[in-house]
Design a protein around this motif. Structure first.
Motif, mmCIF file in Angstrom:
data_model
loop_
_atom_site.group_PDB
_atom_site.id
_atom_site.type_symbol
_atom_site.label_atom_id
_atom_site.label_comp_id
_atom_site.label_asym_id
_atom_site.label_seq_id
_atom_site.Cartn_x
_atom_site.Cartn_y
_atom_site.Cartn_z
ATOM 1 N N ILE A 81 0.841 -1.202 0.000
ATOM 2 C CA ILE A 81 0.000 0.000 0.000
ATOM 3 C C ILE A 81 0.878 1.254 0.000
ATOM 4 O O ILE A 81 0.631 2.206 -0.746
ATOM 5 N N LYS A 82 1.927 1.254 0.826
ATOM 6 C CA LYS A 82 2.834 2.404 0.839
ATOM 7 C C LYS A 82 3.509 2.579 -0.520
ATOM 8 O O LYS A 82 3.646 3.697 -1.012
ATOM 9 N N TRP A 83 3.920 1.450 -1.129
ATOM 10 C CA TRP A 83 4.579 1.482 -2.428
ATOM 11 C C TRP A 83 3.628 2.058 -3.483
ATOM 12 O O TRP A 83 4.003 2.923 -4.267
ATOM 13 N N THR A 84 2.382 1.597 -3.491
ATOM 14 C CA THR A 84 1.435 2.074 -4.505
ATOM 15 C C THR A 84 1.142 3.565 -4.345
ATOM 16 O O THR A 84 0.912 4.259 -5.327
ATOM 17 N N CYS A 85 1.189 4.050 -3.118
ATOM 18 C CA CYS A 85 0.927 5.478 -2.887
ATOM 19 C C CYS A 85 2.085 6.366 -3.337
ATOM 20 O O CYS A 85 1.893 7.545 -3.622
ATOM 21 N N ARG A 86 3.286 5.802 -3.422
ATOM 22 C CA ARG A 86 4.466 6.570 -3.835
ATOM 23 C C ARG A 86 4.924 6.215 -5.251
ATOM 24 O O ARG A 86 5.935 6.729 -5.724
ATOM 25 N N TYR A 87 4.216 5.324 -5.917
ATOM 26 C CA TYR A 87 4.667 4.743 -7.177
ATOM 27 C C TYR A 87 4.988 5.790 -8.251
ATOM 28 O O TYR A 87 6.073 5.777 -8.836
ATOM 29 N N GLU A 88 4.052 6.682 -8.537
ATOM 30 C CA GLU A 88 4.279 7.669 -9.603
ATOM 31 C C GLU A 88 5.446 8.598 -9.287
ATOM 32 O O GLU A 88 6.175 9.019 -10.180
ATOM 33 N N ARG A 89 5.635 8.905 -8.023
ATOM 34 C CA ARG A 89 6.709 9.823 -7.628
ATOM 35 C C ARG A 89 8.069 9.138 -7.569
ATOM 36 O O ARG A 89 9.065 9.695 -8.027
ATOM 37 N N ASP A 90 8.116 7.916 -7.008
ATOM 38 C CA ASP A 90 9.405 7.278 -6.720
ATOM 39 C C ASP A 90 9.821 6.180 -7.708
ATOM 40 O O ASP A 90 10.988 6.093 -8.067
ATOM 41 N N THR A 91 8.898 5.317 -8.107
ATOM 42 C CA THR A 91 9.250 4.133 -8.899
ATOM 43 C C THR A 91 9.149 4.356 -10.398
ATOM 44 O O THR A 91 10.069 4.009 -11.136
ATOM 45 N N LEU A 92 8.057 4.929 -10.846
ATOM 46 C CA LEU A 92 7.843 5.086 -12.281
ATOM 47 C C LEU A 92 8.974 5.846 -12.978
ATOM 48 O O LEU A 92 9.431 5.416 -14.046
ATOM 49 N N PRO A 93 9.492 6.937 -12.411
ATOM 50 C CA PRO A 93 10.606 7.635 -13.089
ATOM 51 C C PRO A 93 11.842 6.749 -13.269
ATOM 52 O O PRO A 93 12.526 6.850 -14.294
ATOM 53 N N ILE A 94 12.116 5.876 -12.315
ATOM 54 C CA ILE A 94 13.274 4.968 -12.434
ATOM 55 C C ILE A 94 13.071 4.022 -13.610
ATOM 56 O O ILE A 94 13.977 3.806 -14.417
ATOM 57 N N ILE A 95 11.876 3.446 -13.706
ATOM 58 C CA ILE A 95 11.586 2.518 -14.804
ATOM 59 C C ILE A 95 11.660 3.246 -16.146
ATOM 60 O O ILE A 95 12.273 2.761 -17.100
ATOM 61 N N LEU A 96 11.043 4.407 -16.231
ATOM 62 C CA LEU A 96 11.024 5.149 -17.490
ATOM 63 C C LEU A 96 12.425 5.509 -17.963
ATOM 64 O O LEU A 96 12.692 5.544 -19.173
ATOM 65 N N ASN A 97 13.335 5.762 -17.037
ATOM 66 C CA ASN A 97 14.726 6.063 -17.398
ATOM 67 C C ASN A 97 15.454 4.861 -17.981
ATOM 68 O O ASN A 97 16.457 5.025 -18.674
ATOM 69 N N LYS A 98 14.968 3.648 -17.707
ATOM 70 C CA LYS A 98 15.615 2.437 -18.200
ATOM 71 C C LYS A 98 15.096 2.013 -19.577
ATOM 72 O O LYS A 98 15.667 1.134 -20.203
ATOM 73 N N ILE A 99 14.022 2.620 -20.031
ATOM 74 C CA ILE A 99 13.393 2.210 -21.286
ATOM 75 C C ILE A 99 14.093 2.903 -22.453
ATOM 76 O O ILE A 99 14.233 4.129 -22.455
ATOM 77 N N PRO A 100 14.512 2.126 -23.458
ATOM 78 C CA PRO A 100 15.141 2.751 -24.634
ATOM 79 C C PRO A 100 14.195 3.754 -25.303
ATOM 80 O O PRO A 100 12.974 3.565 -25.315
ATOM 81 N N LYS A 101 14.743 4.810 -25.845
ATOM 82 C CA LYS A 101 13.956 5.900 -26.446
ATOM 83 C C LYS A 101 13.083 5.429 -27.622
ATOM 84 O O LYS A 101 12.046 6.000 -27.897
ATOM 85 N N ARG A 102 13.466 4.364 -28.314
ATOM 86 C CA ARG A 102 12.725 3.867 -29.468
ATOM 87 C C ARG A 102 11.430 3.150 -29.082
ATOM 88 O O ARG A 102 10.578 2.887 -29.917
ATOM 89 N N THR A 103 11.263 2.830 -27.810
ATOM 90 C CA THR A 103 10.124 2.041 -27.346
ATOM 91 C C THR A 103 8.856 2.885 -27.291
ATOM 92 O O THR A 103 8.858 3.993 -26.766
ATOM 93 N N LYS A 104 7.753 2.342 -27.810
ATOM 94 C CA LYS A 104 6.463 3.022 -27.746
ATOM 95 C C LYS A 104 5.898 2.877 -26.338
ATOM 96 O O LYS A 104 5.925 1.784 -25.765
ATOM 97 N N ILE A 105 5.398 3.969 -25.784
ATOM 98 C CA ILE A 105 4.824 3.948 -24.435
ATOM 99 C C ILE A 105 3.348 4.327 -24.525
ATOM 100 O O ILE A 105 3.002 5.347 -25.128
ATOM 101 N N TYR A 106 2.512 3.497 -23.911
ATOM 102 C CA TYR A 106 1.069 3.734 -23.884
ATOM 103 C C TYR A 106 0.625 3.829 -22.437
ATOM 104 O O TYR A 106 0.974 2.974 -21.620
#
Length: 156
Positions: free
Chosen positions: A127-152
């Motif tokens: 529950i704590k993780w889900t409440c902080r997900y957009e702020r803390d986790t999602l940016p880390i994942i997005l930084n690992k995705i190659p620029k050529r990848t389509k994001i939906y």
């Protein structure tokens, strides 16, 4: 054919969405929880980083697939690097918390299977993780995705 990785906070509906998509497209499905947790022996255990990386590499090498998971550790990189599409599942936080509690109860009652032992502290951590997900986790994942990848972005 696509290689689709689905991400989202705990309780976002990643697994349900991934199963439906894999069935619709007739593609193999990889759930990161099944790589992380080994329930094949008499006592469940967490796989080592090396085991997880090797399993992720083996799955990612396939021509087409669907994978899902909330993990962003380095062992997931082979999947992120080969994905042609990333689907971000992002329902409201209240929806995610409700789903986590509902899932916890179902698993404790034996109605739903789990790849790990459910505990109240695990539920609270999720529950704590889900409440902080957009702020803390999602940016880390997005930084690992190659620029050529389509994001939906998908609201569910």
């Amino acid at each position: 054919m696509p290689r689709i990785h689905i991400i989202g906070a705990p309780g976002s509906g990643k697994t349900t969405y991934a199963r439906k998509l894999a069935n619709k497209l007739n593609l193999p499905l990889c759930c990161l929880d099944e790589i992380y947790h080994d329930n094949s022996g008499s006592k469940p255990r967490k796989r080592s980083e090396t085991e997880r990386t090797n399993m992720a590499k083996k799955f990612a090498a396939k021509q087409n697939w669907v994978s899902e998971g909330a993990s962003f550790s380095d062992w997931v990189n082979p999947i992120l690097e080969r994905a042609t599409e990333i689907h971000i599942i992002s329902p409201a936080k209240t929806t995610r918390v409700y789903r986590q509690i509902k899932r916890y109860i179902k698993r404790k009652l034996g109605i739903e299977k789990s790849t790990y032992k459910e505990t109240l502290s695990g539920l609270w951590g999720g529950i704590k993780w889900t409440c902080r997900y957009e702020r803390d986790t999602l940016p880390i994942i997005l930084n690992k995705i190659p620029k050529r990848t389509k994001i939906y972005k998908i609201k569910r």
